[in-house]
Design an enzyme around this catalytic site. Sequence first.
Site, PDB file in Angstrom:
ATOM      1  N   SER A  13       0.502  -1.207   0.142  1.00  0.00           N
ATOM      2  CA  SER A  13       0.131  -0.019  -0.309  1.00  0.00           C
ATOM      3  C   SER A  13       0.684   1.481   0.027  1.00  0.00           C
ATOM      4  CB  SER A  13      -1.045   0.001   1.600  1.00  0.00           C
ATOM      5  OG  SER A  13      -1.796  -1.452   1.097  1.00  0.00           O
ATOM      6  N   ARG A  35       1.048   7.786   5.755  1.00  0.00           N
ATOM      7  CA  ARG A  35      -0.054   7.172   6.552  1.00  0.00           C
ATOM      8  C   ARG A  35      -1.705   7.770   6.345  1.00  0.00           C
ATOM      9  NH1 ARG A  35       1.828   2.664   9.099  1.00  0.00           N
ATOM     10  NH2 ARG A  35       3.989   2.336   9.004  1.00  0.00           N
ATOM     11  N   HIS A  38      -2.944   6.556   3.658  1.00  0.00           N
ATOM     12  CA  HIS A  38      -3.186   5.074   4.045  1.00  0.00           C
ATOM     13  C   HIS A  38      -4.665   4.927   4.428  1.00  0.00           C
ATOM     14  CE1 HIS A  38      -2.361   1.214   6.030  1.00  0.00           C
ATOM     15  NE2 HIS A  38      -2.231   0.990   4.502  1.00  0.00           N
TER      16      HIS A  38
END
Length: 205
Positions: A13, A35, A38
């Site tokens: 990812s 992040r 994500h």
Amino acid sequence: MKYTDPFEIEKKSFLIIRKNLKKEHKQGYLDIVTRVIHATADFEFEELLRFKNDPISVFKETVTNGANIVVDTKMIKAGISKKFLEKYNVKVKCYIDDEDVINQAKISNCTRSILAMKKAIEEKNNDIFVIGNAPTALFTLCSYIENSSFLPKLVIGVPVGFVGAQESKEVLNLLDVPSITTKGRKGGSTVAVAIVNALFRLLEE
């Protein structure tokens, strides 16, 4: 193709995210941007995230010496990594369901978010403030900072919504305090948790 290893899934990812970023980011800030994307699957956060007054260094210094983190929702409290909290002796405080806050809200025609934030500010040793849901909480915190009656070490202000969210974040961005925030209406508890956990991971590097 099936993916069953969570570490491999995360790794893949991150590779996809970083391959699709539109610009270069400084180390550290890149980790936070990655992040948040994500956690949300929303590449717009690359342009929305804002960092002021070296928040990564401030977080590292504050947390290394032990700290209290104030959050505006139980969801944020639940999402922050317990492993990091225990390792660095950090306490997360959420006042939204405190009995005195609930009772005062009933009789004062004031939101619990505002009253919880006032209580957090009045208590000692609350260093880092993380607001992901309530613009009223962020407005309240900002008013104390503007009046020089309270100065937190770091503010992560990313409330989401259509009423007051964008405006409260613009007020925060004008203040001379270390902060991480987002432009516009987007944000939320998920974004707040992603930022905090990314900051903790940077301590490990």
